[in-house]
Design a protein around this motif. Structure first.
Motif, PDB file in Angstrom:
ATOM      1  N   ALA A   1      27.085   7.325  47.757  1.00 48.83           N
ATOM      2  CA  ALA A   1      26.914   5.985  47.189  1.00 48.83           C
ATOM      3  C   ALA A   1      27.655   5.859  45.864  1.00 48.83           C
ATOM      4  CB  ALA A   1      25.432   5.685  47.007  1.00 48.83           C
ATOM      5  N   SER A   2      27.648   6.959  45.085  1.00 52.35           N
ATOM      6  CA  SER A   2      28.359   6.913  43.809  1.00 52.35           C
ATOM      7  C   SER A   2      29.872   6.808  44.034  1.00 52.35           C
ATOM      8  CB  SER A   2      28.036   8.144  42.969  1.00 52.35           C
ATOM      9  OG  SER A   2      28.610   9.315  43.530  1.00 52.35           O
ATOM     10  N   VAL A   3      30.359   7.474  45.084  1.00 48.99           N
ATOM     11  CA  VAL A   3      31.790   7.369  45.404  1.00 48.99           C
ATOM     12  C   VAL A   3      32.138   5.936  45.800  1.00 48.99           C
ATOM     13  CG1 VAL A   3      33.583   8.117  47.025  1.00 48.99           C
ATOM     14  CG2 VAL A   3      31.983   9.792  46.061  1.00 48.99           C
TER      15      VAL A   3
ATOM     16  N   ASP B   1      30.423   3.251  45.007  1.00 50.13           N
ATOM     17  CA  ASP B   1      30.282   2.409  43.816  1.00 50.13           C
ATOM     18  C   ASP B   1      31.512   2.498  42.926  1.00 50.13           C
ATOM     19  OD1 ASP B   1      27.845   1.572  44.656  1.00 50.13           O
ATOM     20  OD2 ASP B   1      26.678   2.931  43.366  1.00 50.13           O
ATOM     21  N   HIS B   2      32.029   3.705  42.775  1.00 48.45           N
ATOM     22  CA  HIS B   2      33.234   3.873  41.957  1.00 48.45           C
ATOM     23  C   HIS B   2      34.403   3.101  42.576  1.00 48.45           C
ATOM     24  CE1 HIS B   2      36.114   5.779  39.289  1.00 48.45           C
ATOM     25  NE2 HIS B   2      36.866   6.079  40.354  1.00 48.45           N
ATOM     26  N   PHE B   3      34.527   3.168  43.894  1.00 51.93           N
ATOM     27  CA  PHE B   3      35.575   2.416  44.585  1.00 51.93           C
ATOM     28  C   PHE B   3      35.377   0.913  44.367  1.00 51.93           C
ATOM     29  CE2 PHE B   3      36.933   0.263  48.566  1.00 51.93           C
ATOM     30  CZ  PHE B   3      38.302   0.428  48.415  1.00 51.93           C
ATOM     31  N   GLN B   4      34.129   0.478  44.428  1.00 47.31           N
ATOM     32  CA  GLN B   4      33.828  -0.941  44.228  1.00 47.31           C
ATOM     33  C   GLN B   4      34.235  -1.389  42.818  1.00 47.31           C
ATOM     34  OE1 GLN B   4      32.414  -3.342  46.234  1.00 47.31           O
ATOM     35  NE2 GLN B   4      32.527  -4.819  44.563  1.00 47.31           N
ATOM     36  N   LYS B   5      33.948  -0.567  41.834  1.00 51.11           N
ATOM     37  CA  LYS B   5      34.223  -0.948  40.448  1.00 51.11           C
ATOM     38  C   LYS B   5      35.712  -0.925  40.134  1.00 51.11           C
ATOM     39  CE  LYS B   5      29.770   0.690  38.675  1.00 51.11           C
ATOM     40  NZ  LYS B   5      29.087   1.702  37.848  1.00 51.11           N
TER      41      LYS B   5
ATOM     42  N   ILE C   1      33.994   6.978  54.380  1.00 47.62           N
ATOM     43  CA  ILE C   1      33.197   7.929  53.588  1.00 47.62           C
ATOM     44  C   ILE C   1      32.122   8.579  54.460  1.00 47.62           C
ATOM     45  CG2 ILE C   1      31.491   8.080  51.742  1.00 47.62           C
ATOM     46  CD1 ILE C   1      33.160   5.980  50.220  1.00 47.62           C
ATOM     47  N   VAL C   2      31.449   7.759  55.282  1.00 43.04           N
ATOM     48  CA  VAL C   2      30.392   8.301  56.154  1.00 43.04           C
ATOM     49  C   VAL C   2      30.985   9.298  57.142  1.00 43.04           C
ATOM     50  CG1 VAL C   2      28.761   7.691  57.978  1.00 43.04           C
ATOM     51  CG2 VAL C   2      28.888   6.303  55.914  1.00 43.04           C
ATOM     52  N   TYR C   3      32.141   8.939  57.735  1.00 42.71           N
ATOM     53  CA  TYR C   3      32.773   9.854  58.685  1.00 42.71           C
ATOM     54  C   TYR C   3      33.197  11.153  57.991  1.00 42.71           C
ATOM     55  CZ  TYR C   3      35.789  11.729  62.310  1.00 42.71           C
ATOM     56  OH  TYR C   3      36.346  12.549  63.263  1.00 42.71           O
TER      57      TYR C   3
END
Length: 577
Positions: free
Chosen positions: A360-362, A364-368, A384-386
């Protein structure tokens, strides 16, 4: 000097000597030495006491001392303890025997001074020192010292006058004994060990005999048996109490070393071996502050009675290790943690949550940083899930070149131009074959480098893959791993001429259909791209760009623009600006 065994004398002589020593007959003793101490009996008694003291010291050896090897005494010391007690009894019986022999003499065991000389009657072996052996006589105010060639004796005096009288009479006795004509009756009157011829009709005919030991020495047997029983009993009691003492000391120490010493000394309490020692070892393992120490403890105690405490300690250590892995902020750390402690993952239900939190942090970082569209955000989430579920998977960047719709037709137009520079300037030499593959490899490398920077490299990586042959019309290739497929074709149009050097060159159009497929249940993410690029005639005429490199330059610029365009949403830029 004359030696005589009292018990070998005839009964009349024995009775006469006993009466003389008591002052009831003749001759009466001139002086009587003080009653000597029973040295032999005392000596044996002291040896007996020393044996008992030695037994006590051996019994106390190592008692209550956890560090002593004989805190609980072995059988070898039991043998020594019993032997010391048996020795003590033996010495005591010898002392008793010596004392009884002294007390059973019919006379006082001391030295008597008779007219015949000094008679040493301190035992049944009576020794007579005649006046003819006298070497010195020294009389004082309270005692006289009479020395013979074989011995010297001291006698108490009532007064100094008695000493002077002794000196004068000793000379008289000495002269009488030395005279050859001394009558027998005079010798009998001087010597209590001579037969005076008198026989008491009321006395037994047999001589006095020394006391004989009992045929069955019940006392001695009882004492020896008691000594053995005492040795065994005290040894058992001592070890029982000693075990309690070292147990208390071990519990007081409450350490691995203390409990191991207790067991090494022979302690056998199950609470030590099954509870206290394992707990102390567990505390030591916990103090190491790592999971491996707890695992070593578990391996050493496969059937521990403190399994609940062990699991609690193991879980605490696992949680600390999980926090350390989370602090590193990488999926590799979490994966290594899961691989390293896979045997204990049932104790760490927090691990999946930690992985989800990291992913989730990864995201979130992509989102930001990229501020993606909803569609791109969902695509990134799928990727990311895969990647989390397939640690070794990589996104392959692959190209598939389709057949150009305009290349063959427009090349004929170039050949008819007055500026045609010959076969070497035809675009077909550069837009298909090896030149196109080289351009794909450069573009694939640039795309992989740019996209690999979007996510952590240990989570998602893009790599150039092998080219994909053109698919049949209406079919789409299927991949078993994440693939970024660029289906493209190169078109030519709008030729431009160069006057010097003379040449004609077509503009190149890159028409691409890009598909990012992930082997999950969702469809690929498709996008289309078309861009035309005119040849840089000014650089050609300026001599900065060789004619044979015009189309290579066009491909380089076409793929660079495509790369910038495609990666812009992932990197959070606007068309690369």
């Amino acid at each position: 000097m004359k030696r005589t065994d009292f018990f070998t004398l005839t009964r009349p002589i024995q009775e006469r000597f006993v009466a003389a020593t008591r002052g009831h007959g003749t001759p009466a003793p001139l002086l009587v030495a003080r009653l000597p101490l029973p040295v032999v009996a005392i000596g044996w008694g002291l040896l007996s006491v020393l044996a008992v003291v030695g037994w006590v010291l051996v019994v106390r050896l190592g008692y209550g001392k956890l560090e002593s090897n004989v805190a609980l005494q072995p059988k070898s010391l039991l043998v020594l303890e019993v032997a010391l007690l048996v020795l003590a009894v033996t010495f005591a019986l010898q002392s008793r025997r010596a004392l009884r022999r002294r007390l059973r003499l019919p006379y006082l065991p001391t030295v008597y001074l008779f007219p015949i000389g000094a008679i040493d009657a301190r035992s049944e072996r009576v020794v007579t020192h005649g006046w003819d052996e006298l070497t010195n006589l020294k009389a004082g105010a309270s005692s006289a010292r009479v020395s013979f060639s074989g011995a010297s004796f001291s006698f108490p005096l009532a007064s100094a006058a008695q000493g002077e009288e002794l000196k004068s009479r000793s000379s008289e006795f000495k002269q009488k004994l030395a005279a050859a004509d001394t009558a027998e009756k005079d010798l009998v009157a001087m010597d209590p060990l001579r037969d005076n011829g008198f026989k008491n009709p009321f006395s037994p005919a047999d001589s006095m005999r020394p006391p004989r030991p009992a045929k069955l020495p019940l006392l001695a047997l009882g004492l020896f048996a008691g000594a053995v029983l005492l040795g065994f009993g005290v040894h058992a009691l001592r070890n029982h109490l000693g075990e309690r003492a070292i147990y208390r000391e071990a519990v007081l120490k409450n350490s691995v070393e203390g409990y191991r010493e207790y067991l090494a000394r022979g302690g056998s309490r199950t609470d030590v071996s099954e509870l206290l020692l394992p707990r102390a070892e567990l505390r030591a393992a916990i103090a190491e502050n790592d999971v491996e120490s707890i695992e070593r403890f578990i391996a050493a105690h496969p059937h521990s009675k403190i399994e609940g405490e062990v699991k609690t300690a193991l879980r605490s250590a696992l949680l600390r290790a999980l926090e350390d892995a989370k602090a590193k902020g990488t999926i590799t750390a979490l994966r290594n943690y899961a691989a390293k402690y896979k045997a204990h993952l049932d104790l760490v239900p927090e691990l999946p949550g930690a992985r989800v939190a990291y992913l989730a942090s990864v995201l979130d970082h992509f989102q930001k940083t990229a501020k993606p569209s909803k569609e791109l955000w969902l695509l990134a989430r799928r990727l990311i899930v895969y990647a989390d579920a397939h640690p070794d998977a990589k996104v392959l960047v692959r190209f598939s070149q389709g057949e150009s719709h305009t290349l063959e037709k427009n090349e004929h137009m170039l050949g008819a131009s007055a500026y045609y520079g010959g076969d070497k300037t035809l675009p077909s030499h550069f837009l298909v074959g090896d030149s196109a593959r080289n351009a794909e490899r450069r573009a694939g490398s640039d795309l992989s480098t740019a996209l690999s920077g979007v996510f952590p490299k240990d989570l998602i990586q893009f790599e150039p893959g092998a080219p994909v042959p053109p698919a049949a019309s209406g079919t789409a290739p299927k991949f078993t791993e994440p693939t970024l497929l660029i289906n493209y074709r190169l078109e030519i149009s709008s030729p431009l001429v160069s006057k010097k050097p003379r040449g004609i060159y077509s503009a190149v159009g890159l028409v691409a259909a890009t598909s990012l497929s992930i082997p999950d249940k969702e469809p690929p993410a498709d996008s289309k791209y078309t861009a035309w690029h005119a040849p840089d005639i000014k650089r050609v005429e300026a001599g900065e760009l060789l004619p044979e490199n015009v189309y290579s330059d066009l491909l380089r610029r076409a793929w660079a623009k495509y790369t910038t365009k495609y990666t812009a949403p992932w990197l959070g830029t606007t068309d690369g600006k």
